[in-house]
Scaffold this active site. Structure first.
Site, PDB file in Angstrom:
ATOM      1  N   CYS A  32      20.105   5.586 -11.050  1.00 57.84           N
ATOM      2  CA  CYS A  32      21.458   5.897 -10.568  1.00 57.84           C
ATOM      3  C   CYS A  32      22.508   5.600 -11.645  1.00 57.84           C
ATOM      4  CB  CYS A  32      21.721   5.085  -9.300  1.00 57.84           C
ATOM      5  SG  CYS A  32      23.411   5.169  -8.700  1.00 57.84           S
ATOM      6  N   CYS A  35      25.543   3.663 -10.449  1.00 57.39           N
ATOM      7  CA  CYS A  35      25.173   2.257 -10.231  1.00 57.39           C
ATOM      8  C   CYS A  35      25.261   1.475 -11.539  1.00 57.39           C
ATOM      9  CB  CYS A  35      23.755   2.143  -9.671  1.00 57.39           C
ATOM     10  SG  CYS A  35      23.508   2.925  -8.076  1.00 57.39           S
TER      11      CYS A  35
END
Length: 111
Positions: A32, A35
């Site tokens: 991600c 993230c």
């Protein structure tokens, strides 16, 4: 600055729900990008609120039970727990440390 510790489905009760301090849980995954972009902001908040807030990360790929329990549908998601209860959340990368700090400061003891 210390690395934020990882938690697991098995340790979630002990490390998060049973914590004496409010806990910020960063739900993330290695693939991600948002993230990874959020991580420095979460680390800065962990440092700023040291002693007032516990911060942990939970990899959703390795630990699917906890995200399912809390209805995590997108990452990054930040959840704030206090006294074993979910009290706040932020979905997505807000793009600044300030927004992450605002999420947690109302749930921490000041002074």
């Amino acid at each position: 600055m210390a690395k934020i510790p990882d938690t697991t489905d098995d340790a979630f009760q002990r490390e998060v729900l049973d914590s004496d301090l409010p806990v910020l849980v960063d739900f993330w995954a290695t693939w991600c990008g948002p993230c990874r972009a959020l991580a420095p902001h979460v680390e800065a908040v962990a440092h700023e609120f040291d002693g007032k807030l516990k911060v942990v990360k939970l990899d959703i790929d390795s630990n699917p039970q906890t995200p399912a329990k809390y209805g995590i549908r997108g990452i990054p998601t930040l959840l704030v727990f206090k006294d074993g209860e979910l009290v706040d959340k932020l979905v997505g990368n807000p793009g600044s440390k300030k927004k992450v700090a605002e999420l947690v400061e109302k749930h921490t003891v000041t002074g």
